[in-house]
Design a protein around this motif. Structure first.
Motif, mmCIF file in Angstrom:
data_model
loop_
_atom_site.group_PDB
_atom_site.id
_atom_site.type_symbol
_atom_site.label_atom_id
_atom_site.label_comp_id
_atom_site.label_asym_id
_atom_site.label_seq_id
_atom_site.Cartn_x
_atom_site.Cartn_y
_atom_site.Cartn_z
ATOM 1 N N ASN A 27 72.593 44.607 44.650
ATOM 2 C CA ASN A 27 71.709 45.562 43.972
ATOM 3 C C ASN A 27 70.619 44.833 43.198
ATOM 4 O O ASN A 27 69.433 45.179 43.280
ATOM 5 C CB ASN A 27 72.529 46.437 43.027
ATOM 6 N N GLY A 28 71.002 43.797 42.451
ATOM 7 C CA GLY A 28 70.021 43.044 41.682
ATOM 8 C C GLY A 28 69.019 42.341 42.564
ATOM 9 O O GLY A 28 67.818 42.310 42.266
ATOM 10 N N ALA A 29 69.502 41.770 43.676
ATOM 11 C CA ALA A 29 68.598 41.077 44.596
ATOM 12 C C ALA A 29 67.571 42.045 45.184
ATOM 13 O O ALA A 29 66.368 41.750 45.228
ATOM 14 C CB ALA A 29 69.404 40.420 45.711
ATOM 15 N N LEU A 30 68.042 43.205 45.642
ATOM 16 C CA LEU A 30 67.116 44.166 46.235
ATOM 17 C C LEU A 30 66.184 44.770 45.198
ATOM 18 O O LEU A 30 65.034 45.085 45.489
ATOM 19 C CB LEU A 30 67.905 45.274 46.945
ATOM 20 N N MET A 31 66.671 44.938 43.980
ATOM 21 C CA MET A 31 65.840 45.483 42.911
ATOM 22 C C MET A 31 64.671 44.544 42.612
ATOM 23 O O MET A 31 63.517 44.955 42.525
ATOM 24 C CB MET A 31 66.699 45.678 41.671
ATOM 25 N N SER A 32 64.978 43.258 42.450
ATOM 26 C CA SER A 32 63.927 42.286 42.169
ATOM 27 C C SER A 32 63.037 42.081 43.389
ATOM 28 O O SER A 32 61.808 41.985 43.273
ATOM 29 C CB SER A 32 64.557 40.955 41.740
ATOM 30 N N ALA A 33 63.665 42.029 44.578
ATOM 31 C CA ALA A 33 62.880 41.896 45.801
ATOM 32 C C ALA A 33 61.983 43.116 46.005
ATOM 33 O O ALA A 33 60.869 43.004 46.531
ATOM 34 C CB ALA A 33 63.799 41.720 47.004
ATOM 35 N N GLY A 34 62.460 44.284 45.558
ATOM 36 C CA GLY A 34 61.656 45.495 45.680
ATOM 37 C C GLY A 34 60.386 45.419 44.854
ATOM 38 O O GLY A 34 59.313 45.859 45.286
ATOM 39 N N PHE A 35 60.493 44.832 43.655
ATOM 40 C CA PHE A 35 59.300 44.672 42.825
ATOM 41 C C PHE A 35 58.286 43.780 43.526
ATOM 42 O O PHE A 35 57.085 44.062 43.535
ATOM 43 C CB PHE A 35 59.693 44.071 41.477
ATOM 44 N N THR A 36 58.762 42.687 44.114
ATOM 45 C CA THR A 36 57.877 41.774 44.838
ATOM 46 C C THR A 36 57.341 42.428 46.109
ATOM 47 O O THR A 36 56.160 42.310 46.439
ATOM 48 C CB THR A 36 58.627 40.482 45.202
ATOM 49 N N THR A 37 58.221 43.129 46.829
ATOM 50 C CA THR A 37 57.809 43.803 48.057
ATOM 51 C C THR A 37 56.734 44.839 47.778
ATOM 52 O O THR A 37 55.810 45.025 48.580
ATOM 53 C CB THR A 37 59.019 44.479 48.721
ATOM 54 N N GLY A 38 56.846 45.516 46.625
ATOM 55 C CA GLY A 38 55.838 46.504 46.271
ATOM 56 C C GLY A 38 54.450 45.900 46.180
ATOM 57 O O GLY A 38 53.464 46.495 46.641
ATOM 58 N N ALA A 39 54.366 44.696 45.602
ATOM 59 C CA ALA A 39 53.071 44.023 45.488
ATOM 60 C C ALA A 39 52.506 43.699 46.874
ATOM 61 O O ALA A 39 51.300 43.837 47.123
ATOM 62 C CB ALA A 39 53.218 42.741 44.671
ATOM 63 N N ILE A 40 53.391 43.273 47.788
ATOM 64 C CA ILE A 40 52.940 42.943 49.147
ATOM 65 C C ILE A 40 52.590 44.213 49.911
ATOM 66 O O ILE A 40 51.527 44.317 50.530
ATOM 67 C CB ILE A 40 54.041 42.165 49.890
ATOM 68 N N LEU A 41 53.497 45.193 49.857
ATOM 69 C CA LEU A 41 53.327 46.422 50.622
ATOM 70 C C LEU A 41 52.101 47.202 50.165
ATOM 71 O O LEU A 41 51.376 47.785 50.983
ATOM 72 C CB LEU A 41 54.586 47.277 50.478
ATOM 73 N N GLY A 42 51.855 47.201 48.846
ATOM 74 C CA GLY A 42 50.678 47.897 48.344
ATOM 75 C C GLY A 42 49.392 47.325 48.923
ATOM 76 O O GLY A 42 48.477 48.072 49.306
ATOM 77 N N GLY A 43 49.311 45.995 49.012
ATOM 78 C CA GLY A 43 48.125 45.365 49.590
ATOM 79 C C GLY A 43 47.976 45.668 51.066
ATOM 80 O O GLY A 43 46.874 45.971 51.550
ATOM 81 N N VAL A 44 49.091 45.611 51.791
ATOM 82 C CA VAL A 44 49.047 45.860 53.242
ATOM 83 C C VAL A 44 48.634 47.300 53.530
ATOM 84 O O VAL A 44 47.743 47.558 54.344
ATOM 85 C CB VAL A 44 50.425 45.558 53.878
ATOM 86 N N LEU A 45 49.282 48.265 52.871
ATOM 87 C CA LEU A 45 48.980 49.669 53.125
ATOM 88 C C LEU A 45 47.553 50.024 52.728
ATOM 89 O O LEU A 45 46.862 50.760 53.441
ATOM 90 C CB LEU A 45 49.972 50.559 52.360
ATOM 91 N N THR A 46 47.102 49.511 51.581
ATOM 92 C CA THR A 46 45.755 49.828 51.111
ATOM 93 C C THR A 46 44.702 49.261 52.040
ATOM 94 O O THR A 46 43.687 49.916 52.336
ATOM 95 C CB THR A 46 45.550 49.286 49.683
ATOM 96 N N GLU A 47 44.934 48.041 52.518
ATOM 97 C CA GLU A 47 43.933 47.385 53.362
ATOM 98 C C GLU A 47 43.934 47.936 54.783
ATOM 99 O O GLU A 47 42.874 48.088 55.390
ATOM 100 C CB GLU A 47 44.184 45.874 53.388
ATOM 101 N N LEU A 48 45.106 48.252 55.334
ATOM 102 C CA LEU A 48 45.187 48.683 56.732
ATOM 103 C C LEU A 48 45.103 50.198 56.907
ATOM 104 O O LEU A 48 44.618 50.666 57.939
ATOM 105 C CB LEU A 48 46.489 48.169 57.351
ATOM 106 N N LEU A 49 45.602 50.966 55.931
ATOM 107 C CA LEU A 49 45.609 52.422 56.062
ATOM 108 C C LEU A 49 44.802 53.058 54.925
ATOM 109 O O LEU A 49 43.609 53.264 55.042
ATOM 110 C CB LEU A 49 47.050 52.942 56.074
ATOM 111 N N SER A 50 45.479 53.358 53.830
ATOM 112 C CA SER A 50 44.838 53.978 52.666
ATOM 113 C C SER A 50 45.787 53.847 51.487
ATOM 114 O O SER A 50 47.007 53.725 51.661
ATOM 115 C CB SER A 50 44.561 55.467 52.937
ATOM 116 N N TRP A 51 45.246 53.909 50.274
ATOM 117 C CA TRP A 51 46.095 53.862 49.083
ATOM 118 C C TRP A 51 47.077 55.030 49.060
ATOM 119 O O TRP A 51 48.140 54.950 48.438
ATOM 120 C CB TRP A 51 45.255 53.871 47.815
ATOM 121 N N ARG A 52 46.732 56.119 49.741
ATOM 122 C CA ARG A 52 47.609 57.298 49.749
ATOM 123 C C ARG A 52 48.978 56.991 50.367
ATOM 124 O O ARG A 52 49.982 57.612 50.012
ATOM 125 C CB ARG A 52 46.939 58.451 50.492
#
Length: 502
Positions: free
Chosen positions: A164-189
């Motif tokens: 749980n702790g690993a995925l929680m912390s990884a989720g915070f990091t993944t959010g930073a990556i995923l936000g950039g990918v989605l915003t650049e390739l699709l839309s912020w929505r």
């Protein structure tokens, strides 16, 4: 801190008078694996939400007409509700059932995410962010309570909390990556829409696999305590976000922090007098609960704010794009996963205190190594990538150690409170870290935004960050007792009381 005893016990009771957990299976059963999967998917999604919009803020501002000064409210609206209401909703889960709160909050998260993705005005988006924050404040302690009550104290709970702790912390990091990918390739929505199918899947599956969990004796709701602690946390979080934006001397920062301190002082005064307090001071006075949560707060303040500092450094000093900067944090995410899987083994072979201290030392060393970051890309990345990996491993040892420490040695009737406190430490730590470090950067740069000025400010804040991690190591070593060695089966058969939480 009391030992987390992993050997089977005879039918006995703890010194606190609560039943000792029954002997547990040596490995996860099929049903427990399914329960764990459902809870972990939800917790990972909640962690992603903390950071997924950070990279997308400029695009949201352009799309919905936010001014540059008002962009911070997209993050602040979420942080205020997520941090301020966690303890309150943790107790509500004890009253009405943690499973009901968990499922209901995910329904709210899905609806709010859909509304945010479809928003055509800044007002609608901010309301959606508040609703997302409230859903997170309810789902996080409920999900953690369901996890700790599904897995009795011992190696299975340690393993579950580690993942749980690993995925929680990884989720915070993944959010930073995923936000950039989605915003650049699709839309912020799509940073909003991505929550909808995940929340829907969990809501459809959870009722069939998760059992309801609530204390045997239904507690009363301490309304004065709930009101003062919620408003106090809101004041602190608001004051910290304003300090990060405008500096520590800004009237809004001083007003929020002052009001928060006064309201929290009033909360403790209320808890001393009411018959059924929201947070029994006897429970909060337990060494493992009190100091465990302090260490958890420091762990989340430091590592999550380090992501913010390195984002500034990568984009403003080295000139990386938001997408490239986000991808650079993938190494940190891998480190947190490795640390989360390693932590239960460290605890089982040594003690929870060893995990806390060793993890803190590793995190301190590799955070301090970042003080040598320069202004050239190749040399800096050769230092940054391994330092963030090993720092992530150390931080996750601390986080899992904190979760085990803060929720051990307590009866089921207090698990909602314990996990509510742990969740509050997590939410407030994540919320506090960035504005604190932003205020340090602002003071060190004197408002300058050149590449060299940002580099100076970031390095100064990294030094403060490393100092806070080291403070956690010292606090753990001084105030937490080492866990006692595991006893043999023969010793367990002796009719003696289990160790009491300090």
């Amino acid at each position: 801190m009391s030992a987390t005893n992993t050997a089977p016990r005879s039918a006995t009771r703890t010194a606190a008078g609560s039943p000792v957990p029954e002997a547990q299976p040596p490995q996860l059963t099929g049903r427990l694996k399914l329960v764990l999967a459902v809870l972990l998917v939800a917790q990972f999604m909640l962690a992603v939400d903390f950071s997924i919009l950070n990279v997308a803020l400029p695009a949201i501002g352009d799309g919905l007409g936010f001014s540059l000064a008002d962009l911070q409210w997209i993050a602040t609206a979420f942080a205020l509700s997520a941090a301020g209401f966690t303890l309150f909703f943790g107790r509500i889960g004890d009253l009405v059932g943690r499973k009901k709160i968990f499922i209901g909050s995910l329904v709210l998260l899905g609806v709010a995410s859909l509304a945010g993705g479809l928003a055509t005005s800044s007002e609608v988006l901010l309301v959606a962010r508040v609703a997302q924050g409230l859903a997170t404040a309810a789902a996080t302690p409920a999900g953690l309570s369901l996890l700790t009550t599904a897995f009795p104290e011992g190696p299975l709970r340690q393993k579950a909390l580690g993942i749980n702790g690993a995925l929680m912390s990884a989720g915070f990091t993944t959010g930073a990556i995923l936000g950039g990918v989605l915003t650049e390739l699709l839309s912020w929505r799509w940073a909003f829409f991505i929550n909808v199918p995940v929340a829907l899947a969990v809501v459809l599956i959870a009722p069939a696999v998760i059992k309801e969990s609530r204390p045997t004796v239904r507690p009363k709701l301490d309304l004065p305590g709930a009101l003062t602690v919620t408003l106090g946390l809101l004041g602190l979080v608001y004051g910290l976000t304003q300090a990060g934006e405008y500096g520590w001397t800004h009237p809004h920062a001083l007003g929020g922090l002052g009001a928060g301190v006064l309201l929290l002082a009033a909360f403790f005064a209320v808890e001393r007098r009411v018959a059924a307090p929201l947070v029994p001071l006897k429970t909060l006075g337990r060494r493992n609960v009190a100091w465990g949560n302090v260490l958890g707060l420091l762990a989340f303040v430091t590592e999550t704010s380090l992501v913010y500092l390195l984002t500034l450094y990568l984009q403003k000093t080295l000139g990386f794009s938001p997408l490239t900067a986000g991808i650079s944090f993938g190494v940190l995410g891998i480190g947190t996963v490795v640390g989360g899987l390693l932590a239960p083994k460290v605890i089982a072979r040594t003690s929870t205190l060893t995990a806390l201290v060793a993890g803190g030392v590793v995190q301190t060393v590799f955070t301090a190594a970042l003080l040598f970051l320069g202004t050239t890309t190749t040399a800096s990345m050769a230092l940054l990538l391994p330092a963030t990996f090993f720092g992530g491993v150390g931080n996750m040892l601390v986080i899992v150690g904190f979760m085990v420490t803060a929720t051990s040695g307590l009866p089921d009737r207090e698990q909602g409170l314990a996990t509510g406190l742990a969740s509050m430490s997590q939410q407030v730590g994540i919320t506090m870290g960035t504005p604190i470090m932003a205020a340090v950067v602002t003071a060190a740069t004197a408002g300058a935004a050149t590449a060299s000025a940002v580099h100076t400010g970031v390095v100064t804040a990294i030094a403060v960050n490393a100092g806070l991690v080291l403070l956690g190591v010292v606090l753990a070593a001084v105030f937490l007792r080492p866990a006692r060695p595991h006893r043999t089966r023969a010793a367990e058969a002796a009719p003696e009381a289990a160790p009491e939480a300090a």
